[in-house]
Design an enzyme around this catalytic site. Structure first.
Site, PDB file in Angstrom:
ATOM      1  N   GLU A 452      -3.288 -16.008  -8.378  1.00 28.37           N
ATOM      2  CA  GLU A 452      -3.275 -15.576  -6.948  1.00 28.37           C
ATOM      3  C   GLU A 452      -4.733 -14.741  -6.823  1.00 28.37           C
ATOM      4  O   GLU A 452      -4.692 -13.774  -7.558  1.00 28.37           O
ATOM      5  CB  GLU A 452      -2.193 -14.896  -6.724  1.00 28.37           C
ATOM      6  CG  GLU A 452      -2.284 -13.625  -5.635  1.00 28.37           C
ATOM      7  CD  GLU A 452      -1.180 -12.822  -5.616  1.00 28.37           C
ATOM      8  OE1 GLU A 452      -0.396 -12.670  -6.397  1.00 28.37           O
ATOM      9  OE2 GLU A 452      -1.178 -11.956  -4.706  1.00 28.37           O
ATOM     10  N   ASP A 532       0.800 -11.338  -8.472  1.00 38.25           N
ATOM     11  CA  ASP A 532       1.611 -10.133  -8.705  1.00 38.25           C
ATOM     12  C   ASP A 532       3.100  -9.928  -8.817  1.00 38.25           C
ATOM     13  O   ASP A 532       3.658 -10.821  -8.314  1.00 38.25           O
ATOM     14  CB  ASP A 532       1.038  -9.077  -7.398  1.00 38.25           C
ATOM     15  CG  ASP A 532      -0.552  -9.132  -7.404  1.00 38.25           C
ATOM     16  OD1 ASP A 532      -1.201  -9.209  -8.765  1.00 38.25           O
ATOM     17  OD2 ASP A 532      -1.106  -8.779  -6.421  1.00 38.25           O
ATOM     18  N   ASP A 534       4.755  -8.226  -7.000  1.00 36.81           N
ATOM     19  CA  ASP A 534       5.442  -7.605  -5.796  1.00 36.81           C
ATOM     20  C   ASP A 534       6.067  -8.627  -4.724  1.00 36.81           C
ATOM     21  O   ASP A 534       5.786  -9.772  -5.008  1.00 36.81           O
ATOM     22  CB  ASP A 534       4.350  -6.637  -5.116  1.00 36.81           C
ATOM     23  CG  ASP A 534       3.247  -7.296  -4.773  1.00 36.81           C
ATOM     24  OD1 ASP A 534       3.163  -8.682  -4.963  1.00 36.81           O
ATOM     25  OD2 ASP A 534       2.030  -6.755  -4.360  1.00 36.81           O
ATOM     26  N   ASP A 536       4.547  -9.643  -1.954  1.00 40.93           N
ATOM     27  CA  ASP A 536       3.584 -10.695  -1.707  1.00 40.93           C
ATOM     28  C   ASP A 536       3.385 -11.593  -2.760  1.00 40.93           C
ATOM     29  O   ASP A 536       3.241 -13.076  -2.349  1.00 40.93           O
ATOM     30  CB  ASP A 536       2.236  -9.900  -1.417  1.00 40.93           C
ATOM     31  CG  ASP A 536       2.055  -9.883   0.171  1.00 40.93           C
ATOM     32  OD1 ASP A 536       2.908 -10.372   0.847  1.00 40.93           O
ATOM     33  OD2 ASP A 536       0.775  -9.331   0.379  1.00 40.93           O
TER      34      ASP A 536
END
Ligand code: 0RA
Length: 670
Positions: A452, A532, A534, A536
């Site tokens: 990403e 990541d 998290d 998102d």
């Protein structure tokens, strides 16, 4: 006595199948995979399905409506039904009780039952005796003719005769077994969700049977639904994890479940029911989306590879809709030609047929081969659909309009697809500029990281082993293919880059209508999604997975798709560094390093891959020797479909509900 008559008949059938009879349970223990598919997690769960199948047979014969499955603390499984109970009388030729025959002779269970739609040979229908052979302990309890009968076994051998242990007013069978760890060497731990998925499916396929699942290994907060508000709330009591699966309407409710959160074209699913030639049960409903979701079953077995029943359904559907549209002049706006797929865009359907002697073909033996089934299903589908269209002209018009739109969009998609195709054919020359390729050329050794963002992509390029690891950075959120028509998907640069980098072309329908990919030129055998840790990042991973699921399913099916798992914390004191993936690990590390003095102890929370140095990213997430990869597998396709269309579709409430219900799996950032 009737029972003896039946047994004589059964006996004759045994002789006809003498080869199977001669094979004792020893054969099952010697080559378990031949009987239950494999001895991994799938085979382990298969033992439960085998016993439950017998209860469902008993229910289909009209003698049972309640099946209770319990996972006991030691991973034993108990299956209790309220059927007639396995016969316990003496078996004349075998000189032992019928119960013992059922539990020790291969295929004996099914042979007693004349009306049986059981499968011989395939993965199912091998009988309880197989489960017995592969259990280090099995306990059978039968309630029948006012008495309770019990018998114990170990690895298929009776530990004693059938004993009468009490009196009873009810009837039924209780089988308790513990899988043999010397056979199931990988794991004997049952997965609740796997069992729940199959039992739910069975409840929809066999309406009117109540099937419950209880997990005595796990205490959870008891939840009740508030009558007035409909909210779920905790009672403060701890109970065993438990679910009940029951469907009054059957397949039409299965569609409702599969399409949770999807907007439909018609108020109710269309149902096809016929008993003319063979039992046929179908429900179908169009939605505003673009994917085709058809599940087909034969004798409750999911036919992943389809077959003649699916073929018949598709034929009946196209023919009837086309005739109706022509007859009512609804094709005037159509510029392109109608192709079979156009009739199935945005269609969810479940097809369930019963075939007395099914022939299973194909790689996984889950493709129905019986030729007579095609016409039967095609006719039944056509007849029921005809009636529906005539009685519901408004809905009929909406459906035809959707089909016309699909044909128009398909013409546009073909152009875009041909673009992708042309580029990938010249592989090597036309690699995307963003791809940092590896030097190795043997696909089996090569890995492609889909990363990403450009910044994390840069770190990964620095940190990687450039011999075997390639990096393809993706711009932020890739297109949500669940909400886009095919043409848009192929217009997306990120998606085109994935095709080109992988060296594959667009999946094509084969002669049975299954989407297949040519993987012979696949350039990497590990495709690793690295985002990541998290919310998102999970969303982006979800988007990429949705794309693979819809457009490159073969990649997932072959086990080529993985998720990387970057650590969440770094606990550090002096030169000692400990990476942690869970809060538990973090707390443990703080305890350990903090012993003596907490001076100089730091805890770093990694928010994104970009916060790590290239060396850290390599060490924790990319180094094959130390990293943890999670392989993406699809245990239950229907369940996965539903999750994807729910998470990525247009209706938000179920998505929120899903996230709330599964919050303990997700890591919600502040
Ligand atoms: C053989 C014959 C009959 C029933 C069964 C087996 C049977 C097997 C299982 C396994 C789990 N639950 C079951 N329930 C029944 C026919 C019984 C009769 O004729 O009375």
């Amino acid at each position: 006595m009737l029972e003896n008559e039946e047994m004589k008949q059964a006996e004759e059938q045994y002789s006809a199948n003498s080869i199977q009879v001669l094979e004792g349970l020893e054969a099952v223990r010697k080559r378990p995979s031949m009987y239950i598919g494999d001895v991994g997690e799938r085979g382990l769960h298969h033992l439960v399905y085998e016993v439950v199948d017998n209860c469902i047979d008993e229910a289909m014969a009209g003698f049972c409506n309640d099946v209770q499955v319990t996972i006991l603390e030691d991973n034993s499984i108990r299956v209790r039904d309220n059927g007639r109970g396995i016969p316990t009388g003496m078996h004349e030729k075998e000189h032992r009780s019928a119960l013992e025959v059922v539990l020790t002779v291969l295929h004996a269970g099914g042979k007693f039952d004349k009306s049986s739609y059981k499968v011989s040979g395939g993965l199912h229908g091998v009988g309880v005796s197989c489960v017995n052979a592969l259990s280090d302990h099995l306990h059978a309890e039968v309630h029948r003719e006012g008495k309770v009968f019990e018998q114990d076994y170990s690895r298929g051998k009776p530990l004693g005769d059938v004993r009468v242990t009490g009196e009873t007013d009810d009837t039924g069978t209780i089988i308790t077994f513990h899988p043999d760890a010397t056979i199931f060497t990988q794991t004997i731990v049952y997965k609740y969700d796997t069992l729940a998925g199959r039992l739910r499916e069975l409840a929809y396929l066999n309406k009117g049977i109540r099937i419950s699942l209880t997990d005595q290994r796990e205490l959870v907060d008891e939840m009740v639904t508030d009558e007035a508000s409909g909210d779920r709330k905790a009672t403060g009591k701890l109970v065993f994890r438990h679910d009940e699966f029951f469907s009054e309407a059957g397949l039409s409710q299965f569609i409702e479940y599969l399409d949770a959160g999807v907007a439909h074209l018609t108020a109710e699913p269309i149902c096809v029911n016929s008993d003319k030639i063979i039992p046929i049960d179908i429900a179908l409903q169009y939605n505003t989306g673009y994917s085709e979701k058809i599940y087909s079953y034969v004798n409750n077995i999911h036919t992943i590879e389809g077959g003649t029943h699916l073929q018949g359904f598709k034929m009946g559907l196209s023919r009837t809709l086309k005739n109706y549209a022509e007859k009512n002049n609804l094709l005037s706006k159509l510029k392109a030609e109608l192709s079979p797929e156009d009739f199935r865009e945005g269609l969810t359907a479940v097809i369930s047929v019963k075939v007395a002697e099914p022939q299973f073909e194909g790689q996984t033996k889950t493709k129905l081969g019986n030729p007579e089934v095609t016409a039967a299903v095609s006719q039944a589908t056509g007849a029921a659909l005809d009636v529906y269209l005539e009685e519901n002209p408004k809905e009929a018009k909406l459906i035809i309009e959707k089909i016309v739109l699909a044909a128009t969009a398909r013409a546009a998609a073909r152009k875009a697809r041909e673009m992708v195709q042309r580029k990938t054919v010249m592989s090597g020359v036309g690699m995307p500029g963003k791809l940092a390729d590896c030097s190795e050329r043997d696909p089996e050794k090569c890995e492609l990281f889909l990363v990403e963002g450009d910044s994390a992509g840069g770190t990964a390029k620095q940190g990687r082993d450039r011999r075997i690891q390639a990096i393809l950075p993706l711009r932020g959120k890739i297109l949500n293919v669940e909400k886009a028509i095919e043409a848009r998907a192929f217009e997306s640069e990120e998606i085109r880059n994935i095709y080109t980098a992988l060296g594959v072309t667009v999946a094509q329908e084969d002669d049975t209508g299954e989407k297949r990919m040519d993987l012979s030129k696949l350039r990497y055998h590990k495709v690793i999604i690295m985002t990541d840790a998290d919310v998102d990042g999970s969303h982006i991973a979800c988007l990429i997975l949705t794309f693979f699921f819809r457009y490159m399913f073969d990649l997932i099916k072959n086990g080529y798709v993985y998720l990387a798992t970057p650590p969440l914390f770094l606990v550090k004191k002096g030169a000692e560094e400990v990476y942690c993936w869970t809060e538990g690990q973090r707390d443990e590390a703080i305890q350990r390093l903090g012993k003596g003095s907490e001076k100089g102890l730091t805890v770093q929370r990694y928010k994104g891959l970009g916060e790590m140095s290239d060396m850290q990213l390599w060490e924790t997430t990319m180094n094959p020797a130390r990293r943890l990869l999670r392989q993406i597998t699809i245990e239950n396709a229907a369940e996965a479909e539903r999750t994807f269309s729910m998470l990525m579709g247009d209706d938000v409430p179920p998505r929120r509900q899903f996230i709330e219900e599964n919050a303990h799996y997700a890591n919600i950032d502040a």
